[in-house]
Design a protein around this motif. Structure first.
Motif, PDB file in Angstrom:
ATOM      1  N   PHE A 196     -60.632  -3.579 145.290  1.00 51.61           N
ATOM      2  CA  PHE A 196     -59.300  -3.231 145.699  1.00 51.61           C
ATOM      3  C   PHE A 196     -58.697  -2.598 144.220  1.00 51.61           C
ATOM      4  N   GLN A 197     -59.146  -3.253 143.128  1.00 52.19           N
ATOM      5  CA  GLN A 197     -58.673  -2.664 141.806  1.00 52.19           C
ATOM      6  C   GLN A 197     -59.136  -1.184 141.711  1.00 52.19           C
ATOM      7  N   TYR A 198     -60.565  -1.152 141.954  1.00 57.53           N
ATOM      8  CA  TYR A 198     -61.245   0.163 141.962  1.00 57.53           C
ATOM      9  C   TYR A 198     -60.447   1.033 142.426  1.00 57.53           C
ATOM     10  N   ALA A 199     -60.325   0.841 143.800  1.00 63.60           N
ATOM     11  CA  ALA A 199     -59.696   1.689 144.770  1.00 63.60           C
ATOM     12  C   ALA A 199     -58.262   2.301 144.039  1.00 63.60           C
ATOM     13  N   VAL A 200     -57.515   1.155 143.741  1.00 61.21           N
ATOM     14  CA  VAL A 200     -56.551   1.755 143.007  1.00 61.21           C
ATOM     15  C   VAL A 200     -56.650   2.647 141.675  1.00 61.21           C
ATOM     16  N   ASP A 201     -57.481   2.231 140.989  1.00 59.64           N
ATOM     17  CA  ASP A 201     -57.642   2.950 139.527  1.00 59.64           C
ATOM     18  C   ASP A 201     -58.224   4.509 140.142  1.00 59.64           C
ATOM     19  N   ALA A 224     -62.350 -11.805 156.539  1.00 67.54           N
ATOM     20  CA  ALA A 224     -60.813 -12.693 156.216  1.00 67.54           C
ATOM     21  C   ALA A 224     -60.475 -12.489 154.862  1.00 67.54           C
ATOM     22  N   VAL A 225     -61.391 -12.861 154.016  1.00 67.25           N
ATOM     23  CA  VAL A 225     -61.136 -12.697 152.626  1.00 67.25           C
ATOM     24  C   VAL A 225     -60.550 -11.284 152.096  1.00 67.25           C
ATOM     25  N   PHE A 226     -61.409 -10.384 152.441  1.00 64.69           N
ATOM     26  CA  PHE A 226     -60.979  -8.931 152.039  1.00 64.69           C
ATOM     27  C   PHE A 226     -59.569  -8.728 152.627  1.00 64.69           C
ATOM     28  N   GLU A 227     -58.966  -9.255 154.061  1.00 67.33           N
ATOM     29  CA  GLU A 227     -57.818  -9.180 154.391  1.00 67.33           C
ATOM     30  C   GLU A 227     -56.712  -9.730 153.537  1.00 67.33           C
ATOM     31  N   PHE A 230     -56.424  -7.940 150.436  1.00 68.60           N
ATOM     32  CA  PHE A 230     -55.711  -6.585 150.676  1.00 68.60           C
ATOM     33  C   PHE A 230     -54.043  -6.851 150.740  1.00 68.60           C
ATOM     34  N   GLU A 231     -53.651  -8.052 151.212  1.00 67.49           N
ATOM     35  CA  GLU A 231     -52.055  -8.309 151.226  1.00 67.49           C
ATOM     36  C   GLU A 231     -51.522  -8.079 149.971  1.00 67.49           C
ATOM     37  N   GLY A 232     -52.056  -8.662 148.904  1.00 61.34           N
ATOM     38  CA  GLY A 232     -51.675  -8.384 147.270  1.00 61.34           C
ATOM     39  C   GLY A 232     -51.851  -7.095 147.073  1.00 61.34           C
ATOM     40  N   CYS A 233     -52.125  -6.063 147.698  1.00 54.32           N
ATOM     41  CA  CYS A 233     -52.381  -4.789 147.089  1.00 54.32           C
ATOM     42  C   CYS A 233     -51.888  -3.791 148.014  1.00 54.32           C
ATOM     43  N   ARG A 234     -51.334  -4.281 149.354  1.00 54.49           N
ATOM     44  CA  ARG A 234     -50.776  -3.205 150.251  1.00 54.49           C
ATOM     45  C   ARG A 234     -49.796  -2.182 149.722  1.00 54.49           C
ATOM     46  N   ASP A 235     -48.958  -2.697 149.078  1.00 52.01           N
ATOM     47  CA  ASP A 235     -47.781  -1.812 148.487  1.00 52.01           C
ATOM     48  C   ASP A 235     -48.292  -0.637 147.526  1.00 52.01           C
ATOM     49  N   LYS A 243     -56.152   4.109 151.715  1.00 54.05           N
ATOM     50  CA  LYS A 243     -55.948   3.385 152.859  1.00 54.05           C
ATOM     51  C   LYS A 243     -57.105   2.369 152.734  1.00 54.05           C
ATOM     52  N   TYR A 244     -56.907   1.173 153.414  1.00 56.42           N
ATOM     53  CA  TYR A 244     -58.018   0.186 153.337  1.00 56.42           C
ATOM     54  C   TYR A 244     -58.455   0.170 154.718  1.00 56.42           C
ATOM     55  N   PHE A 245     -60.021   0.097 155.061  1.00 52.92           N
ATOM     56  CA  PHE A 245     -60.343   0.333 156.213  1.00 52.92           C
ATOM     57  C   PHE A 245     -61.644  -0.460 156.472  1.00 52.92           C
ATOM     58  N   TYR A 246     -61.318  -1.519 157.333  1.00 49.64           N
ATOM     59  CA  TYR A 246     -62.512  -2.411 157.708  1.00 49.64           C
ATOM     60  C   TYR A 246     -63.063  -1.731 159.273  1.00 49.64           C
ATOM     61  N   THR A 247     -64.590  -1.728 159.208  1.00 47.22           N
ATOM     62  CA  THR A 247     -65.181  -1.413 160.482  1.00 47.22           C
ATOM     63  C   THR A 247     -66.629  -2.035 160.671  1.00 47.22           C
TER      64      THR A 247
END
Ligand code: NAP
Ligand code: MG
Length: 406
Positions: A196-201, A224-227, A230-235, A243-247
């Motif tokens: 998540f940090q790297y996606a934001v960077d 579940a851990v990823f979800e 993600f809550e901490g960086c949704r904003d 976007k964060y995308f799980y499949t």
């Protein structure tokens, strides 16, 4: 021309063989003439690791924790053959990368360096795909068993509290193979945080894929851990428009092949092992792939994805001017300088890093490149294969031109 000043030192981690030769050439030709370079230097060449009983590797990792940004040259991981080649080695020292990774607790992101004239095998891939591979556990730390008679296997966990849990794995009526593997929630969480940090960077979408329809408990926990993380960086994601995308993994593979690229693909250990080789090859060459280790608390170590290019080094020792591709090592430097500039608020340093990257890709697009690329490139002018030194000089001319215009 006034040299660009730095504030915090960069942790400079030197290495082995051909990449060590390129390292010095890159510094002399492309860095030192332009930057008043401040580094804290760690020599991770095999001799120095042996002389210090590998303490130097630990020191380099701790320095990276302290200063936040490091640039690393490729290093030899000794094997049997190296023990014969370097008889003075006290032992088969561990891979420096795994020592550093275990101290920084990081995730490795690998991204191809794209150039207009080298088209990926997948036609739709207009932008790079970055692979984030989880580097702990699963089959890489599994217990395997081969049994020869009919019987039953059970899986037992013995808690420190004394509580035990047992599960029947399977009853078999003949010879069978078995495997038990694990991962820790702490490691999965670090992996998720780094992604998540790297996606934001890098302001890119993050994809994550597992097989949680089959491995409901195991992969379900990854999901579940990823979800949760993600809550901490949704904003932050919303503010950046990413976007964060799980499949599911098979769906992700199909989508990746049809995509235009430009995203980070987080993968479990085995999936990342396989997919990173496929993506690297499809984008052209290992010599055009960078790698950055990002720790969950925000430390960065940049390097080339390739090794020390031993075969070229032996030819270099015999006096040959080799045509070894320095691009990934240059991009390790620009990645680190850019990050340092960003953290220290030095826009000039960031601009320099971008100009140097552009000078590299422009040089290739104009038809001047190392031998590994000539057979991949589709240039209008005939592609010319040059030595590493000639290539660096050509990049330097373009860089000077760009710098004089800013
Ligand atoms: P390698 O150094 O990546 O080289 C494998 C082959 O790929 C080379 O022989 C060369 O092919 C081609 N190649 C790689 N980088 C190139 C470049 N920059 N320019 C042109 N061609 C390039 O892998 P290796 O031979 O398996 O490993 C050599 C040493 O590197 C080992 O001691 C290993 O432990 C170490 N290693 C270190 C790291 C690291 O520090 N991160 C990573 C991997 C390996 P041609 O010979 O056909 O030209
Ligand atoms: Mg692999």
């Amino acid at each position: 021309m006034q040299k660009i000043q730095m504030k915090t030192p960069l942790v400079e981690i030197d290495g082995d063989e051909m990449t060590r030769v390129l390292w010095q050439m890159i510094k002399d030709t492309l860095i030192l003439p332009f930057i008043d370079l401040k580094t804290e230097y760690y020599d991770l060449g095999l001799k120095s690791r042996n002389d210090t009983d590998d303490q130097i590797t630990v020191d380099a990792a701790l320095a990276t924790k302290k200063h936040g940004v490091a640039v690393k040259c490729a290093t030899i991981t000794p094997n049997r053959q190296r023990m014969d080649e370097y008889p003075e080695l006290k032992q088969m020292w561990k891979s420096p990368n795994s020592t550093i990774r275990s101290i920084l607790d990081g995730t490795v992101f690998r991204a191809p360096i794209t150039v207009d004239c080298i088209r990926p095998v997948v036609k739709t891939w207009d932008k790079p795909i970055t692979i984030a591979r989880h580097a702990y556990g699963d089959v890489y730390k599994a217990a395997d068993l081969h049994t020869l008679e009919p019987g039953e296997a059970e899986l037992t966990f013995r808690g420190e509290s004394g509580k035990t849990e047992t599960l029947s794995v399977q009853k078999v009526d003949g010879p069978a193979v078995w495997q038990a593997m694990h991962n820790t929630e702490a490691s999965i969480r670090s992996f998720a945080k780094a992604c998540f940090q790297y996606a934001v960077d890098t302001k890119q979408d993050l994809w994550f894929s597992t097989k949680d329809t089959i491995a409901k408990v195991y992969d379900g926990q990854f999901k579940a851990v990823f979800e949760q993380e993600f809550e901490g960086c949704r904003d932050k994601f919303e503010a950046l428009g990413i976007k964060y995308f799980y499949t599911l993994i098979d769906d992700a593979v199909a989508r990746a092949m049809r995509s235009e690229g430009g995203f980070i693909w987080a993968l479990k250990n085995y999936d990342g092992d396989v997919m990173s080789d496929m993506v690297a090859t499809a984008f052209g060459s290992l010599a055009m792939m960078t790698s950055v280790l990002v720790s969950p608390d925000g430390n960065y170590e940049y390097e080339a994805a390739h090794g020390t290019v031993t075969q070229h080094y032996y030819r270099y020792l015999e006096g040959e001017e080799t045509s070894t591709n320095p691009i990934a090592t240059i991009f390790a430097w620009t990645g680190a300088l850019f990050k340092r500039g960003e953290l220290d608020n030095l826009p000039k340093l960031c601009e320099f890093a971008k100009s140097l990257e552009d000078a590299c890709t422009d040089t290739i697009s104009s038809g001047t490149m190392t031998g590994d690329l000539t057979r991949l490139a589709e240039t209008s002018a005939a592609a010319k294969s040059v030595t590493s030194r000639e290539f660096l000089d050509a990049v330097c001319r373009r860089l000077r031109d760009k710098m004089s215009k800013t």
